[in-house]
Design a protein around this motif. Structure first.
Motif, PDB file in Angstrom:
ATOM      1  N   VAL A 106     -19.561  67.448  45.486  1.00 48.72           N
ATOM      2  CA  VAL A 106     -18.811  68.235  44.503  1.00 48.72           C
ATOM      3  C   VAL A 106     -17.832  69.182  45.209  1.00 48.72           C
ATOM      4  CG1 VAL A 106     -18.976  70.050  42.739  1.00 48.72           C
ATOM      5  CG2 VAL A 106     -20.529  68.075  42.663  1.00 48.72           C
ATOM      6  N   ASP A 107     -18.365  70.132  45.973  1.00 48.69           N
ATOM      7  CA  ASP A 107     -17.490  71.152  46.573  1.00 48.69           C
ATOM      8  C   ASP A 107     -16.692  70.551  47.731  1.00 48.69           C
ATOM      9  OD1 ASP A 107     -18.281  73.367  44.910  1.00 48.69           O
ATOM     10  OD2 ASP A 107     -20.228  73.212  45.898  1.00 48.69           O
ATOM     11  N   GLY A 108     -15.381  70.661  47.616  1.00 48.90           N
ATOM     12  CA  GLY A 108     -14.506  70.071  48.629  1.00 48.90           C
ATOM     13  C   GLY A 108     -14.080  68.654  48.287  1.00 48.90           C
ATOM     14  N   VAL A 109     -14.652  68.100  47.209  1.00 54.02           N
ATOM     15  CA  VAL A 109     -14.294  66.733  46.782  1.00 54.02           C
ATOM     16  C   VAL A 109     -13.743  66.785  45.354  1.00 54.02           C
ATOM     17  CG1 VAL A 109     -15.190  64.425  46.305  1.00 54.02           C
ATOM     18  CG2 VAL A 109     -15.940  65.656  48.349  1.00 54.02           C
ATOM     19  N   LEU A 110     -14.600  67.154  44.399  1.00 53.67           N
ATOM     20  CA  LEU A 110     -14.122  67.315  43.013  1.00 53.67           C
ATOM     21  C   LEU A 110     -13.606  68.737  42.790  1.00 53.67           C
ATOM     22  CD1 LEU A 110     -16.898  65.367  41.101  1.00 53.67           C
ATOM     23  CD2 LEU A 110     -14.602  64.596  41.690  1.00 53.67           C
ATOM     24  N   ASN A 111     -14.158  69.680  43.556  1.00 52.03           N
ATOM     25  CA  ASN A 111     -13.776  71.095  43.462  1.00 52.03           C
ATOM     26  C   ASN A 111     -13.057  71.502  44.747  1.00 52.03           C
ATOM     27  OD1 ASN A 111     -13.722  73.925  43.150  1.00 52.03           O
ATOM     28  ND2 ASN A 111     -15.860  74.153  43.810  1.00 52.03           N
ATOM     29  N   PRO A 112     -11.710  71.600  44.716  1.00 55.30           N
ATOM     30  CA  PRO A 112     -10.970  71.985  45.940  1.00 55.30           C
ATOM     31  C   PRO A 112     -11.078  73.489  46.180  1.00 55.30           C
ATOM     32  CG  PRO A 112      -9.461  71.413  44.158  1.00 55.30           C
ATOM     33  CD  PRO A 112     -10.834  71.319  43.580  1.00 55.30           C
ATOM     34  N   PHE A 113     -12.284  73.917  46.500  1.00 57.35           N
ATOM     35  CA  PHE A 113     -12.596  75.352  46.553  1.00 57.35           C
ATOM     36  C   PHE A 113     -11.796  76.089  47.625  1.00 57.35           C
ATOM     37  CE2 PHE A 113     -15.341  73.407  49.671  1.00 57.35           C
ATOM     38  CZ  PHE A 113     -15.334  74.316  50.716  1.00 57.35           C
ATOM     39  N   ALA A 114     -11.293  75.351  48.644  1.00 60.45           N
ATOM     40  CA  ALA A 114     -10.613  76.009  49.759  1.00 60.45           C
ATOM     41  C   ALA A 114      -9.098  76.093  49.555  1.00 60.45           C
ATOM     42  CB  ALA A 114     -10.926  75.273  51.062  1.00 60.45           C
ATOM     43  N   ALA A 115      -8.615  75.710  48.374  1.00 62.11           N
ATOM     44  CA  ALA A 115      -7.169  75.822  48.120  1.00 62.11           C
ATOM     45  C   ALA A 115      -6.756  77.287  48.249  1.00 62.11           C
ATOM     46  CB  ALA A 115      -6.838  75.298  46.728  1.00 62.11           C
TER      47      ALA A 115
ATOM     48  N   ASP B 166     -17.182  63.057  51.096  1.00 66.93           N
ATOM     49  CA  ASP B 166     -17.662  64.410  51.391  1.00 66.93           C
ATOM     50  C   ASP B 166     -16.618  65.097  52.270  1.00 66.93           C
ATOM     51  OD1 ASP B 166     -20.859  65.552  51.308  1.00 66.93           O
ATOM     52  OD2 ASP B 166     -19.458  66.607  52.626  1.00 66.93           O
ATOM     53  N   ASP B 167     -16.625  66.426  52.246  1.00 71.69           N
ATOM     54  CA  ASP B 167     -15.670  67.172  53.077  1.00 71.69           C
ATOM     55  C   ASP B 167     -16.311  67.680  54.370  1.00 71.69           C
ATOM     56  OD1 ASP B 167     -17.278  68.883  51.511  1.00 71.69           O
ATOM     57  OD2 ASP B 167     -15.913  70.554  51.877  1.00 71.69           O
ATOM     58  N   GLN B 168     -17.531  67.263  54.670  1.00 71.40           N
ATOM     59  CA  GLN B 168     -18.189  67.785  55.878  1.00 71.40           C
ATOM     60  C   GLN B 168     -18.725  66.673  56.775  1.00 71.40           C
ATOM     61  OE1 GLN B 168     -20.406  71.590  55.643  1.00 71.40           O
ATOM     62  NE2 GLN B 168     -20.234  71.349  53.450  1.00 71.40           N
ATOM     63  N   LEU B 169     -17.963  65.589  56.883  1.00 75.08           N
ATOM     64  CA  LEU B 169     -18.412  64.467  57.710  1.00 75.08           C
ATOM     65  C   LEU B 169     -17.863  64.599  59.121  1.00 75.08           C
ATOM     66  CD1 LEU B 169     -17.633  61.720  55.073  1.00 75.08           C
ATOM     67  CD2 LEU B 169     -19.862  62.729  55.589  1.00 75.08           C
TER      68      LEU B 169
ATOM     69  N   THR C 219      -7.580  70.322  48.867  1.00 72.30           N
ATOM     70  CA  THR C 219      -6.937  69.503  47.833  1.00 72.30           C
ATOM     71  C   THR C 219      -7.938  68.706  46.992  1.00 72.30           C
ATOM     72  OG1 THR C 219      -6.655  67.728  49.443  1.00 72.30           O
ATOM     73  CG2 THR C 219      -4.796  69.206  49.141  1.00 72.30           C
ATOM     74  N   GLY C 220      -9.108  68.406  47.538  1.00 74.83           N
ATOM     75  CA  GLY C 220     -10.056  67.559  46.820  1.00 74.83           C
ATOM     76  C   GLY C 220      -9.517  66.149  46.673  1.00 74.83           C
ATOM     77  N   LEU C 221     -10.109  65.398  45.765  1.00 82.27           N
ATOM     78  CA  LEU C 221      -9.713  63.995  45.565  1.00 82.27           C
ATOM     79  C   LEU C 221      -8.352  63.907  44.899  1.00 82.27           C
ATOM     80  CD1 LEU C 221     -12.816  62.027  44.200  1.00 82.27           C
ATOM     81  CD2 LEU C 221     -11.675  61.753  46.411  1.00 82.27           C
TER      82      LEU C 221
END
Ligand SMILES: [Mg+2]
Length: 180
Positions: A10-19, A131-134, A159-161
């Protein structure tokens, strides 16, 4: 042939929390949520004192994910809360959920805490893990322990997906079917 699995963070993929502030990609709206994993990050506070978590979601993502030739599975620390909070907002039905044997406990081999559980869950079935942490240790672990095809698909948490990502995921699954 059964479809490959799409294992979704979810976070970093569907939710671009770091924008960066003011730079949210187009199509996303902010929602305020109280998932259990967020409340658990504030053990020093009473639950009622924990502020809501801002979550940015794109309402088109549910339909775009359902269009992909995969079986969707949640692979996030939100665990079943993704079915409560995220799915309804973006238009996904309740999905299966991977639960983590040791969330936030990072193994000494440098893999992400999700990686061994991901491989165990897939049980040899082809999967794309988004995932955003691979990192390299995760790719190495999957190559050594997972006998089937696997795509470890890294996203940018700013940016997310995006459209390119949906296309790349569709292409990978398409290539699988032509190979078999
Ligand atoms: Mg993430």
């Amino acid at each position: 042939m059964s479809k490959p699995l799409l294992l979704l963070d979810v976070d970093g993929v569907l939710n671009p929390f770091a924008a960066p502030p003011g730079r949210m990609p187009q199509g996303f709206r902010q929602h305020l949520m109280r998932p259990r994993a967020w409340i658990a990050q504030h053990p020093h506070l009473l639950e009622t004192d924990v502020e809501d978590l801002p979550v940015w979601l794109n309402a088109d993502h549910g339909a775009e994910l359902l269009d992909l030739p995969y079986d969707l599975v949640w692979a996030t620390t939100w665990e079943d809360d993704s079915n409560r909070f995220i799915g309804p907002v973006i238009g996904l039905p309740a999905l299966p959920v991977i639960t983590w044997s040791a969330p936030h406990a990072y193994p000494p081999d440098g893999t992400y805490f999700k990686t061994a559980d991901i491989v165990r869950y897939a049980a040899g079935r082809p999967f794309a893990w988004v995932d955003d942490q691979l990192g390299p240790a995760d790719r190495d672990y999957v190559a050594r322990h997972h006998p089937g095809p696997a795509l470890l698909y890294d996203t940018d948490p700013e940016t997310g997906l995006g459209l390119d990502d949906f296309e790349a995921l569709a292409r990978w699954a398409g290539n699988l079917t032509t190979q078999v």
